[in-house]
Design a protein around this motif. Structure first.
Motif, PDB file in Angstrom:
ATOM      1  N   ILE A   1       0.947  -0.802  -0.766  1.00 24.28           N
ATOM      2  CA  ILE A   1      -0.194   0.459  -0.093  1.00 24.28           C
ATOM      3  C   ILE A   1       0.871   1.619   0.048  1.00 24.28           C
ATOM      4  CG2 ILE A   1      -2.097   1.265   1.250  1.00 24.28           C
ATOM      5  CD1 ILE A   1      -2.953  -1.653   2.768  1.00 24.28           C
ATOM      6  N   TYR A   2       0.588   2.087  -1.039  1.00 18.65           N
ATOM      7  CA  TYR A   2       0.971   3.143  -1.246  1.00 18.65           C
ATOM      8  C   TYR A   2       0.321   4.577  -0.699  1.00 18.65           C
ATOM      9  CZ  TYR A   2       4.015   0.409  -3.436  1.00 18.65           C
ATOM     10  OH  TYR A   2       5.126  -1.254  -3.807  1.00 18.65           O
ATOM     11  N   THR A   3       0.884   5.221   0.057  1.00 12.48           N
ATOM     12  CA  THR A   3       0.472   6.902  -0.019  1.00 12.48           C
ATOM     13  C   THR A   3       1.541   7.720  -0.889  1.00 12.48           C
ATOM     14  OG1 THR A   3       2.284   7.432   1.585  1.00 12.48           O
ATOM     15  CG2 THR A   3      -0.264   7.191   1.954  1.00 12.48           C
ATOM     16  N   TYR A   4       1.053   9.263  -1.341  1.00 13.37           N
ATOM     17  CA  TYR A   4       2.020   9.435  -2.384  1.00 13.37           C
ATOM     18  C   TYR A   4       2.716  10.469  -1.762  1.00 13.37           C
ATOM     19  CZ  TYR A   4       2.536  13.606  -5.939  1.00 13.37           C
ATOM     20  OH  TYR A   4       3.287  14.055  -6.934  1.00 13.37           O
TER      21      TYR A   4
ATOM     22  N   THR B   1       1.828 -11.896   1.847  1.00  9.43           N
ATOM     23  CA  THR B   1       3.153 -11.381   2.645  1.00  9.43           C
ATOM     24  C   THR B   1       2.558  -9.645   1.681  1.00  9.43           C
ATOM     25  OG1 THR B   1       4.589 -13.154   1.693  1.00  9.43           O
ATOM     26  CG2 THR B   1       5.139 -10.606   1.865  1.00  9.43           C
ATOM     27  N   LEU B   2       2.496  -8.594   3.592  1.00  6.21           N
ATOM     28  CA  LEU B   2       2.420  -7.658   3.514  1.00  6.21           C
ATOM     29  C   LEU B   2       3.590  -7.004   3.610  1.00  6.21           C
ATOM     30  CD1 LEU B   2      -0.741  -7.876   5.700  1.00  6.21           C
ATOM     31  CD2 LEU B   2      -0.610  -7.301   3.042  1.00  6.21           C
ATOM     32  N   ASP B   3       3.751  -5.195   3.591  1.00  5.08           N
ATOM     33  CA  ASP B   3       4.892  -4.720   3.948  1.00  5.08           C
ATOM     34  C   ASP B   3       4.530  -3.557   4.217  1.00  5.08           C
ATOM     35  OD1 ASP B   3       6.473  -6.215   1.997  1.00  5.08           O
ATOM     36  OD2 ASP B   3       5.879  -5.427   0.502  1.00  5.08           O
ATOM     37  N   LEU B   4       4.988  -2.852   5.002  1.00  7.37           N
ATOM     38  CA  LEU B   4       4.208  -1.047   5.317  1.00  7.37           C
ATOM     39  C   LEU B   4       4.293  -0.638   4.832  1.00  7.37           C
ATOM     40  CD1 LEU B   4       6.640  -1.363   9.046  1.00  7.37           C
ATOM     41  CD2 LEU B   4       4.512  -2.311   9.081  1.00  7.37           C
ATOM     42  N   PRO B   5       2.787  -0.283   5.511  1.00  7.87           N
ATOM     43  CA  PRO B   5       2.717   1.203   4.226  1.00  7.87           C
ATOM     44  C   PRO B   5       3.819   1.924   4.014  1.00  7.87           C
ATOM     45  CG  PRO B   5       0.743   1.044   6.013  1.00  7.87           C
ATOM     46  CD  PRO B   5       2.088   0.021   6.003  1.00  7.87           C
ATOM     47  N   ALA B   6       4.099   2.741   2.790  1.00  9.19           N
ATOM     48  CA  ALA B   6       5.120   3.770   2.222  1.00  9.19           C
ATOM     49  C   ALA B   6       4.432   4.733   1.339  1.00  9.19           C
ATOM     50  CB  ALA B   6       6.998   2.569   1.178  1.00  9.19           C
TER      51      ALA B   6
ATOM     52  N   ALA C   1      -8.564  14.634  -1.917  1.00  3.24           N
ATOM     53  CA  ALA C   1      -9.479  13.378  -0.780  1.00  3.24           C
ATOM     54  C   ALA C   1      -8.080  13.070  -0.731  1.00  3.24           C
ATOM     55  CB  ALA C   1     -10.585  12.147  -1.507  1.00  3.24           C
ATOM     56  N   PRO C   2      -7.895  11.829   0.619  1.00  4.10           N
ATOM     57  CA  PRO C   2      -7.416  10.619   0.586  1.00  4.10           C
ATOM     58  C   PRO C   2      -7.326   9.338   0.268  1.00  4.10           C
ATOM     59  CG  PRO C   2      -8.837  11.487   3.277  1.00  4.10           C
ATOM     60  CD  PRO C   2      -9.483  12.175   1.854  1.00  4.10           C
ATOM     61  N   ALA C   3      -6.085   9.343  -0.360  1.00  4.88           N
ATOM     62  CA  ALA C   3      -5.822   8.545  -1.496  1.00  4.88           C
ATOM     63  C   ALA C   3      -5.029   7.284  -1.168  1.00  4.88           C
ATOM     64  CB  ALA C   3      -6.139   9.279  -2.407  1.00  4.88           C
ATOM     65  N   VAL C   4      -5.133   6.328  -0.910  1.00  8.74           N
ATOM     66  CA  VAL C   4      -3.999   5.110  -1.212  1.00  8.74           C
ATOM     67  C   VAL C   4      -3.647   4.796  -2.912  1.00  8.74           C
ATOM     68  CG1 VAL C   4      -3.690   4.909   0.861  1.00  8.74           C
ATOM     69  CG2 VAL C   4      -5.289   3.839  -0.085  1.00  8.74           C
ATOM     70  N   ALA C   5      -2.350   3.833  -2.741  1.00 10.38           N
ATOM     71  CA  ALA C   5      -2.795   3.127  -4.130  1.00 10.38           C
ATOM     72  C   ALA C   5      -2.214   1.674  -4.030  1.00 10.38           C
ATOM     73  CB  ALA C   5      -1.247   3.128  -4.455  1.00 10.38           C
ATOM     74  N   ILE C   6      -3.247   0.459  -3.983  1.00  8.39           N
ATOM     75  CA  ILE C   6      -2.901  -0.702  -3.756  1.00  8.39           C
ATOM     76  C   ILE C   6      -2.585  -1.811  -4.912  1.00  8.39           C
ATOM     77  CG2 ILE C   6      -4.007  -3.329  -2.218  1.00  8.39           C
ATOM     78  CD1 ILE C   6      -6.002  -1.371  -1.426  1.00  8.39           C
ATOM     79  N   GLU C   7      -1.304  -1.871  -4.561  1.00  5.02           N
ATOM     80  CA  GLU C   7      -0.725  -2.942  -5.305  1.00  5.02           C
ATOM     81  C   GLU C   7      -0.772  -4.317  -4.826  1.00  5.02           C
ATOM     82  OE1 GLU C   7       3.307  -2.901  -8.488  1.00  5.02           O
ATOM     83  OE2 GLU C   7       3.932  -1.198  -6.601  1.00  5.02           O
ATOM     84  N   ILE C   8      -1.186  -5.432  -5.933  1.00  3.11           N
ATOM     85  CA  ILE C   8      -1.001  -7.028  -5.617  1.00  3.11           C
ATOM     86  C   ILE C   8       0.088  -7.630  -6.550  1.00  3.11           C
ATOM     87  CG2 ILE C   8      -2.990  -7.308  -4.590  1.00  3.11           C
ATOM     88  CD1 ILE C   8      -3.849  -7.973  -7.696  1.00  3.11           C
ATOM     89  N   GLY C   9       0.606  -8.462  -5.896  1.00  7.94           N
ATOM     90  CA  GLY C   9       1.693  -8.785  -7.004  1.00  7.94           C
ATOM     91  C   GLY C   9       2.045 -10.619  -6.551  1.00  7.94           C
ATOM     92  N   SER C  10       3.382 -11.161  -6.697  1.00  7.15           N
ATOM     93  CA  SER C  10       3.478 -10.641  -8.317  1.00  7.15           C
ATOM     94  C   SER C  10       3.073 -10.983  -9.453  1.00  7.15           C
ATOM     95  CB  SER C  10       5.145 -11.062  -7.901  1.00  7.15           C
ATOM     96  OG  SER C  10       5.980 -10.144  -7.084  1.00  7.15           O
ATOM     97  N   LEU C  11       3.384 -10.429 -10.130  1.00  9.44           N
ATOM     98  CA  LEU C  11       3.084 -10.053 -12.194  1.00  9.44           C
ATOM     99  C   LEU C  11       4.271 -10.212 -12.939  1.00  9.44           C
ATOM    100  CD1 LEU C  11       0.088 -10.823 -13.312  1.00  9.44           C
ATOM    101  CD2 LEU C  11      -0.189  -8.666 -13.914  1.00  9.44           C
ATOM    102  N   SER C  12       4.628 -10.862 -13.153  1.00 14.70           N
ATOM    103  CA  SER C  12       5.548 -10.370 -14.208  1.00 14.70           C
ATOM    104  C   SER C  12       5.670 -11.912 -14.989  1.00 14.70           C
ATOM    105  CB  SER C  12       6.465 -10.906 -12.988  1.00 14.70           C
ATOM    106  OG  SER C  12       7.341 -11.553 -12.474  1.00 14.70           O
ATOM    107  N   PRO C  13       7.099 -11.613 -15.782  1.00 19.10           N
ATOM    108  CA  PRO C  13       6.972 -12.734 -16.536  1.00 19.10           C
ATOM    109  C   PRO C  13       7.599 -13.831 -16.168  1.00 19.10           C
ATOM    110  CG  PRO C  13       7.506 -10.452 -17.786  1.00 19.10           C
ATOM    111  CD  PRO C  13       7.235 -10.040 -16.572  1.00 19.10           C
ATOM    112  N   ASP C  14       7.927 -13.942 -15.036  1.00 16.28           N
ATOM    113  CA  ASP C  14       8.961 -14.988 -14.730  1.00 16.28           C
ATOM    114  C   ASP C  14       7.640 -15.753 -13.643  1.00 16.28           C
ATOM    115  OD1 ASP C  14      11.059 -13.779 -15.386  1.00 16.28           O
ATOM    116  OD2 ASP C  14      11.637 -12.640 -13.835  1.00 16.28           O
ATOM    117  N   VAL C  15       6.613 -15.480 -12.967  1.00 16.48           N
ATOM    118  CA  VAL C  15       5.829 -16.546 -12.206  1.00 16.48           C
ATOM    119  C   VAL C  15       4.177 -16.491 -12.978  1.00 16.48           C
ATOM    120  CG1 VAL C  15       7.194 -15.682 -10.715  1.00 16.48           C
ATOM    121  CG2 VAL C  15       5.178 -14.415 -11.221  1.00 16.48           C
TER     122      VAL C  15
END
Length: 542
Positions: free
Chosen positions: A428-431, A481-486, A498-512
């Motif tokens: 999870i990311y903030t700006y 697996t969770l990472d601390l918000p950054a 407005a209060p806003a966050v980005a939520i990223e799920i993974g891993s999505l890559s050509p290797d998996v």
């Protein structure tokens, strides 16, 4: 003089007129016919362009429309995008194959694709309906297409080829948007409408038991029918009726439901289940008008009655008047529901990341956003707005404008990418802008006007609280697996007011492979946790 002699004489003199043109020996003179007017010559190019434009206008164009297609399994259901190209339904090949197995190899050239699926080999060519399966050539109902970088196959691929790749039963009815794979038997229903004196009654007879949950959405009634798959005999029913316009079956999100559109407003809706859940009656009735209030006759005076004296200056009541009673105050209108804006990253020609088994980020996050939307609506505490529907490429400015115009309480953008390590993971990311200064000392006055490209900086603290709340609740997701918000320079968040966050799920890559991320249980659990976190921030209610 004969004509022949006249021609010989004029030829001998060196002058001759033939077909309106004047000839002289050894020299051709200007035609005697009057040439086209100069203005007409200047108009010829414009007329040519106009005719070409009309030809292009009426030339049959390639049409494309996006929709959803549902794969039903005995214990799960998956939704993938469907496209209608030139009146033919198409599905993304790699996502179709992922429903029943795993890819072992993929070789893509300009107009050719070779796929190794288990111990089977599949070869396709763009624009060709022939598909090579091992050593056998099979012909589809329409040509294979490449659309927005994805290999698309017509839906009869399900029965022509997919049924040969799996040992499970494949049941598909051409023209529908669903397929049933495995030991699964869908139910169905019939519909009868009856006219009543003050409305209409709809009677649905189901082959299997259903449960009903009703919602009112945009002037229509939506009846959710539970989890059992349904294959309707007819997709929609249309009526020439003053109370009911049409009834439509829909399961585009994997949830079977009936959508009833009334012909008029102000009707009441009364659904009722009977016969152990196999019979559903729904009445659409006009409200019963309240009976007119009859004024009460004044109480007759008796010798024993006493009359209270009025204060001086109070006008006497007129004869026959009755004392007025205070009117019952109308129930106060509740506050509007807070708006949550959900943003599915990428879209259109912007595919985003891609997994080894062919899952594309834009499709994965669109599916996840649909589940989060449903979880939020189920709470009854929020109004949900999407920045994009279907496979559209929306600019950063348009995504932010959607939130700002709606007066969003929260903005969540979803992405998928290479987070390294195992899968699934959530970050999870903030700006934070690249040159953002440290927080102002306490008591320092912030500027009144903030440019739109920095407006999110006014919500840094609230966005951090939003990220921390979601991250704390996500600890309940087992095996994730969770990472601390950054903080990160996430462009989508920069102009959101407005209060806003980005939520990223993974891993999505050509290797998996993307199997853990497309898992229905993972997506549903993640969606419910996000909805619970936002509900907690709202104090448990709107």
């Amino acid at each position: 003089m004969s004509t022949a002699r006249l021609l010989r004489r004029r030829a001998a003199s060196g002058h001759l007129d033939i077909a309106g043109e004047h000839y002289e020996k050894g020299k051709r003179l200007q035609p005697l016919k009057k040439p086209l007017n100069g203005s007409w010559r200047r108009l010829l190019p414009s007329l040519t362009i106009l005719l070409c434009g009309l030809g292009l206008l009426f030339w049959p164009a390639r049409t494309l429309r996006s929709d959803n297609f549902v794969f039903y399994f005995p214990n799960a259901r998956h939704v993938i995008p469907l496209e209608v190209i030139d009146n033919n339904q198409y599905l993304p090949l790699l996502q179709v194959l992922n429903q029943v197995g795993a890819l072992n190899g993929l070789t893509e050239r300009r107009n050719n694709l070779k796929v190794v699926f288990g111990d089977r080999h599949i070869e396709l060519h763009d624009g060709d309906p022939r598909v090579r399966l091992d050593k056998k050539t099979l012909i589809l109902a329409a040509a294979v297409r490449v659309s927005n970088g994805k290999w698309m196959v017509p839906t009869d691929f399900l029965t022509t080829i997919l049924s040969r790749l799996t040992s499970q039963d494949v049941e598909y009815q051409v023209g529908t948007n669903r397929v049933f794979i495995g030991n699964i038997r869908p139910g169905s229903f019939t519909l009868r409408m009856e006219q009543e004196s003050n409305g209409a009654k709809l009677t649905f007879q189901f082959t299997d038991k259903v449960t009903v949950h009703t919602e009112s959405v945009n002037g229509k009634w939506v009846m959710f029918l539970g989890d059992h798959p349904i294959q309707p005999l007819e997709q929609s029913f249309h009526f020439q009726n003053p109370y009911v316009s049409d009834v439509r079956f829909d399961d585009q999100d994997g949830l079977p439901k009936l959508v009833i559109t009334p012909s008029a407003g102000g009707l009441n809706f009364y659904p009722e289940l009977a016969e152990g859940g196999k019979l559903l009656r729904a009445e659409l009735l006009k409200p019963v008008p309240a009976p007119p209030q009859t004024p009460q006759a004044p109480a007759s005076s008796t010798p024993s009655s006493t009359t209270a004296s009025a204060p001086p200056g109070t006008p006497a009541p007129s004869p026959g008047a009755t004392p007025s009673t205070p009117a019952t105050p109308a129930a106060p209108v509740g506050p509007p529901l807070p708006v949550v804006v959900l943003d599915a990253g990428h879209g259109g020609e912007d595919n985003g990341a891609r997994s080894r088994d062919g899952v594309i980020e834009k499709d994965l996050v669109a599916q996840l956003v649909a589940r989060v939307r449903q979880a939020l609506l189920t709470t009854g505490k929020f109004r949900v707005i999407l920045t994009r529907t279907g496979d559209a490429n929306v600019t950063f400015e348009q995504r932010a404008a959607t939130a700002n115009v709606a007066g969003a309480a929260y903005f969540l953008t979803f992405h998928a990418g290479d987070l390294g390590g195992g899968s699934p993971q959530v970050a999870i990311y903030t700006y934070q802008s690249a040159g953002q200064a440290s927080p102002s000392p306490e008591g320092e006055t912030k500027p009144f006007f903030v440019a739109w490209d920095r407006v999110q900086e006014n919500y840094i603290d609230q966005s951090r609280k939003l990220a921390q709340t979601i991250q704390k609740d996500l600890t309940a997701l087992a095996g994730v697996t969770l990472d601390l918000p950054a903080a990160a320079p996430e462009r989508t968040l920069r102009s959101v007011n407005a209060p806003a966050v980005a939520i990223e799920i993974g891993s999505l890559s050509p290797d998996v492979d993307a199997g853990p991320l497309t898992d229905t249980a993972f997506q549903l659990h993640l969606s419910s946790i996000v909805a619970e976190a936002l509900s907690a921030l709202q104090g448990g209610g709107a």
